[in-house]
Each structure stands twice: as C-alpha cells, then as structure tokens.
Design an enzyme around this catalytic site. Structure first.
Site, PDB file in Angstrom:
ATOM      1  NE  ARG A 188      -9.117 -27.717  22.307  1.00 19.90           N
ATOM      2  CZ  ARG A 188      -9.651 -26.999  21.153  1.00 19.90           C
ATOM      3  NH1 ARG A 188     -10.038 -25.912  20.538  1.00 19.90           N
ATOM      4  NH2 ARG A 188      -9.663 -28.381  20.425  1.00 19.90           N
ATOM      5  CB  THR A 209      10.805 -21.684  19.737  1.00 16.16           C
ATOM      6  OG1 THR A 209      10.286 -21.800  20.948  1.00 16.16           O
ATOM      7  CG2 THR A 209      10.535 -20.132  18.689  1.00 16.16           C
ATOM      8  CG  HIS A 233       9.728 -21.610  25.355  1.00 20.65           C
ATOM      9  ND1 HIS A 233      10.607 -21.314  25.991  1.00 20.65           N
ATOM     10  CD2 HIS A 233       8.393 -20.645  25.966  1.00 20.65           C
ATOM     11  CE1 HIS A 233      10.225 -21.074  27.014  1.00 20.65           C
ATOM     12  NE2 HIS A 233       9.310 -20.727  27.501  1.00 20.65           N
TER      13      HIS A 233
HETATM   14  N1  INI Z   1       3.253 -19.392  29.122  1.00 23.52           N
HETATM   15  C1  INI Z   1       2.674 -19.619  29.576  1.00 23.52           C
HETATM   16  O1  INI Z   1       1.315 -20.138  30.104  1.00 23.52           O
HETATM   17  N2  INI Z   1       2.407 -19.899  27.589  1.00 23.52           N
HETATM   18  C2  INI Z   1       2.644 -19.753  26.227  1.00 23.52           C
HETATM   19  O2  INI Z   1       2.135 -20.229  25.939  1.00 23.52           O
HETATM   20  C3  INI Z   1       3.618 -19.807  26.985  1.00 23.52           C
HETATM   21  N3  INI Z   1       5.375 -19.464  25.865  1.00 23.52           N
HETATM   22  O3  INI Z   1       5.013 -20.147  24.606  1.00 23.52           O
HETATM   23  O4  INI Z   1       6.124 -19.461  25.746  1.00 23.52           O
HETATM   24  C4  INI Z   1       4.531 -19.084  28.088  1.00 23.52           C
HETATM   25  N4  INI Z   1       5.900 -19.317  28.110  1.00 23.52           N
HETATM   26  C5  INI Z   1       6.321 -18.475  30.122  1.00 23.52           C
HETATM   27  C6  INI Z   1       7.267 -19.643  30.354  1.00 23.52           C
HETATM   28  O5  INI Z   1       5.584 -20.238  31.132  1.00 23.52           O
HETATM   29  C7  INI Z   1       7.209 -18.725  31.431  1.00 23.52           C
HETATM   30  O6  INI Z   1       6.746 -18.003  32.545  1.00 23.52           O
HETATM   31  C8  INI Z   1       8.899 -18.309  30.631  1.00 23.52           C
HETATM   32  O7  INI Z   1       9.668 -19.688  30.558  1.00 23.52           O
HETATM   33  C9  INI Z   1       9.436 -17.944  32.443  1.00 23.52           C
HETATM   34  O8  INI Z   1       9.904 -18.959  33.063  1.00 23.52           O
END
Ligand code: INI
Length: 157
Positions: free
Chosen positions: A127, A86, A88
């Site tokens: 990494r 997604t 996101h």
């Molecule tokens: N947060 C991350 O630290 N790494 C990710 O890969 C990630 N993905 O891909 O969803 C992620 N999502 C959560 C985001 O940081 C917030 O905590 C959430 O949206 C609530 O605000």
C-alpha cells in the site's frame, strides 16, 4: 437537479502533510506519493509544508494544531501501524483514527486520513507504492477533492 463535487485541481492550495516517523521506510513512501500527487494536480511545492512527529499515536495533536492554525486549506495525516504480537497496535490505530476524526469535524480545512493499518509489513509495502497503490497519494487526492468541494459549498447561493 443540481449536484456538487470537488475538482481534482490543486492550483493555489496550501497543504500541510503530517507524517509519523515510526515505520519510516513505509511512511516516507506515503509522503512521496502524497507530494507527487499534489504536484501533478497543480500544487506549488512551496505551498506544501511537511510536519514530522514520532509515531502515529502522536499524529492527532499535531494534525489538530496544524489544522487549527488557519494557514492551510488541507491537512493530510500519514502513518503506518503494523500489527505486532501485542495489543499496542489496536490502541495506536484506534486513538489515531478517533483523534483525527474529531479534528476533521472541528476544523475549517479539509483533513485526509492516510494512515495504514496492516497485519504485516508485506501488506504495508503493497500500500506504499507497490501493487496496492499508494495510500499517501490516495489521501492527497481526497484532500484536493474535499477542498474543492468545501469551496463549492461555500459559494452556494
Ligand atoms: N507507531 C506507529 O506509527 N506505528 C506502529 O506500528 C507502532 N507500533 O506498532 O508500536 C507505533 N507505536 C508508537 C506509538 O505511535 C507512539 O509513538 C508511542 O507509543 C509513544 O507515544
């Protein structure tokens, strides 16, 4: 000619590490790399404070508050954003980079960016202490150098 650069000596430095718990199996390795690097460059472990937040999206406001507290010479942000199916990923990674970039321009202390953005878990593992090094350790080195450089800039006549 006169040139300035930071020394990789962390003796007496007060350092905050802000780390996201999301993808903790990666971010805890970044944290280990950062702490190990700070210690090996002379930092006192009691002067290293760790702040944990839920995800990488939450990092900038935490980094901002910690950086503005005036209690630290450097703040290191650690997170791992791993691409999924997604969009996101783009929002989380983009907002984090933008937010931490803004803090780094406003804060008096050094701010280092140790947030991984990778296409898959394998790249993140590479990494986080395997074949592509440890980005937490690299961020810690950058923080040490930056603090030292800031001090040199401050001492200019
Ligand atoms: N947060 C991350 O630290 N790494 C990710 O890969 C990630 N993905 O891909 O969803 C992620 N999502 C959560 C985001 O940081 C917030 O905590 C959430 O949206 C609530 O605000």
């Amino acid at each position: 000619m006169r040139s300035y650069e930071g020394k990789l000596v962390a003796t007496g430095m007060r350092v905050a590490i802000c780390v996201a718990r999301f993808n903790a199996f990666i971010t805890e390795r970044l944290l280990e790399g950062a702490v190990d690097t700070l210690r090996r460059h002379g930092a006192d472990e009691a002067q290293i404070h760790v702040y944990r937040c839920s995800g990488t999206f939450e990092l900038p406001p935490v980094v901002k508050r910690v950086a503005m507290s005036g209690r630290y010479d450097a703040v290191i942000a650690l997170g791992a954003v791993i691409r999924g199916g997604t969009p996101h990923f783009e929002y989380v990674a983009g907002e984090c980079a933008k937010g931490i970039g803004q803090v780094s321009m406003q804060a008096d202390c050094a701010v280092a960016f140790g947030v991984l953005t990778t296409d898959n878990v394998e790249q993140a593992i590479e990494r986080a202490g395997t074949k592509a090094g440890n980005k937490g350790a690299e961020a810690a080195l950058a923080a040490i150098e930056q603090v030292s450089l800031f001090r040199a800039i401050g001492q200019e006549e």
